[in-house]
Motif scaffolding. Structure first.
Motif, short mmCIF file in Angstrom:
data_model
loop_
_atom_site.label_atom_id
_atom_site.label_comp_id
_atom_site.label_asym_id
_atom_site.label_seq_id
_atom_site.Cartn_x
_atom_site.Cartn_y
_atom_site.Cartn_z
N MET A 1 31.78 -24.54 25.49
CA MET A 1 32.46 -25.63 25.55
C MET A 1 33.53 -25.37 24.61
N LYS A 2 33.22 -24.74 23.42
CA LYS A 2 34.28 -24.53 22.35
C LYS A 2 35.54 -23.78 22.76
N THR A 3 35.71 -23.18 23.88
CA THR A 3 36.81 -22.42 24.35
C THR A 3 38.00 -23.66 25.29
N LYS A 4 37.00 -24.60 25.59
CA LYS A 4 37.75 -25.72 26.42
C LYS A 4 38.52 -26.88 25.71
N THR A 5 39.54 -27.37 26.31
CA THR A 5 39.91 -28.65 25.70
C THR A 5 39.50 -29.79 26.36
N LEU A 6 39.72 -31.10 25.95
CA LEU A 6 39.08 -32.22 26.42
C LEU A 6 39.34 -32.36 28.01
N GLN A 7 40.53 -31.92 28.52
CA GLN A 7 40.95 -32.24 29.68
C GLN A 7 40.47 -31.04 30.59
N GLN A 8 39.91 -30.06 30.15
CA GLN A 8 39.36 -29.02 31.08
C GLN A 8 37.87 -29.15 31.17
N LEU A 9 37.28 -30.23 30.63
CA LEU A 9 35.73 -30.24 30.81
C LEU A 9 35.59 -30.98 32.15
N THR A 10 34.68 -30.39 32.97
CA THR A 10 34.16 -30.98 34.17
C THR A 10 33.25 -32.21 34.03
N LEU A 11 33.04 -32.93 35.14
CA LEU A 11 32.29 -33.92 35.11
C LEU A 11 30.99 -33.55 34.74
N GLN A 12 30.23 -32.62 35.17
CA GLN A 12 29.04 -32.27 34.79
C GLN A 12 29.00 -32.14 33.41
N GLU A 13 30.04 -31.34 32.77
CA GLU A 13 29.82 -31.05 31.16
C GLU A 13 29.94 -32.48 30.34
N LEU A 14 30.82 -33.24 31.09
CA LEU A 14 30.73 -34.64 30.44
C LEU A 14 29.61 -35.48 30.32
N ALA A 15 28.97 -35.33 31.62
CA ALA A 15 27.42 -35.95 31.80
C ALA A 15 26.60 -35.45 30.64
N SER A 16 26.74 -34.02 30.60
CA SER A 16 25.82 -33.17 29.71
C SER A 16 25.97 -33.89 28.18
N ILE A 17 27.17 -34.07 27.88
CA ILE A 17 27.44 -34.72 26.53
C ILE A 17 27.08 -35.76 26.44
N HIS A 18 27.47 -36.76 27.31
CA HIS A 18 26.87 -38.08 27.32
C HIS A 18 25.35 -38.36 27.30
N LEU A 19 24.54 -37.43 27.94
CA LEU A 19 23.16 -37.75 27.88
C LEU A 19 22.43 -36.99 26.61
N ASP A 20 23.31 -36.76 25.73
CA ASP A 20 22.57 -36.21 24.60
C ASP A 20 21.86 -37.36 23.72
N GLN A 21 20.59 -37.33 23.69
CA GLN A 21 20.12 -38.73 22.94
C GLN A 21 20.26 -38.44 21.37
N HIS A 22 20.91 -37.22 20.83
CA HIS A 22 20.70 -37.04 19.43
C HIS A 22 22.10 -37.40 19.02
N GLY A 23 23.16 -37.44 19.90
CA GLY A 23 24.55 -37.87 19.56
C GLY A 23 24.96 -36.85 18.74
N HIS A 24 24.86 -35.62 18.87
CA HIS A 24 25.54 -34.60 18.18
C HIS A 24 26.90 -34.35 18.71
N ALA A 25 27.85 -34.27 17.77
CA ALA A 25 29.32 -33.78 18.20
C ALA A 25 29.34 -32.35 18.61
N ARG A 26 29.95 -32.29 19.95
CA ARG A 26 30.02 -30.78 20.52
C ARG A 26 31.38 -30.38 20.07
N GLN A 27 31.90 -29.43 19.62
CA GLN A 27 33.04 -28.55 19.24
C GLN A 27 33.86 -28.17 20.49
#
Length: 226
Positions: free
Chosen positions: A1-27
């Protein structure tokens, strides 16, 4: 995901970030993105063992998790619950909590959530019907039981909602720690469904709604929020 902008993230990628129980920031290419889910889980786990925050605080967090999960996702590997208008908690417990849809235990947990959220109460009688001058139910007087081996135990003698008829035999027992475990495990189950391509999205506005309601974008460093 480091090479993508926010607008380029897919719904599945956003869901993957959302379901992170540890709340780590993704670059990302344009900063960092972080889920509020991890903050909720952390606050539940930190407040639960403490004497002065071990009851209401973790329960509020647990029901917020369930509401959120059930509002956003469904498990496409099992039959549809049949009621898209059902509360997020009821849908989360069915799709990811391993409970039959809207059974008596689920209704009781939903009642506990309403009693706590609406007025900090441990008594639930449903809505009051002004036409009949009665409560619609279901009826529960909740009591905390740390030794209970499951999240909730219904009374052997159901209560009819009349205060004069309320006895210890009519008490619905709850284990706060088990309810919190159930909520956090539901998040993990949603993540497993995502990994196995069985996670459906219920949000009507898709990526935008998931981002604006549940995710946080920071730019250019994790400690600077847009």
């Amino acid at each position: 995901m480091k090479t993508k902008t926010l607008q380029q993230l897919t719904l599945q990628e956003l869901a993957s970030i959302h379901l992170d129980q540890h709340g780590h920031a993704r670059q990302l290419a344009d900063g960092w993105i972080q889920s509020g889910m991890g903050f909720l889980v952390t606050e539940i786990q930190q407040s639960l063992p403490r004497v002065y925050t071990g009851f209401f605080s973790p329960l509020y967090g647990a029901f917020a998790l369930l509401d959120q999960i059930g509002e956003i996702y469904k498990n496409t590997a099992i039959p549809d619950c049949g009621n898209d208008a059902a509360s997020g908690i009821k849908k989360a417990l069915y799709y990811f909590g391993g409970m039959p849809f809207d059974n008596d235990e689920v209704k009781a947990l939903y009642g506990l959530r309403n009693a706590l959220m609406h007025n900090g109460s441990l008594l639930y009688r449903g809505r009051f019907n002004n036409k009949t001058n009665t409560w619609d139910g279901p009826f529960h007087r909740f009591r905390w039981n740390k030794s209970l081996e499951k999240p909730i135990k219904l009374p052997g003698s159901p209560w009819d909602g009349v205060l004069d008829n309320l006895t210890p035999l009519c008490t619905t027992e709850i284990n706060v720690a088990k309810i919190c475990e159930l909520a956090i495990e539901s998040v993990a189950a949603a993540r497993r469904a995502l990994d196995s391509n069985a996670l459906g999205i219920s949000l009507k506005e898709g990526e935008k709604e998931l981002y604006y309601r549940y995710l946080h974008h920071h730019s250019p460093t994790p400690d600077h929020e847009d």
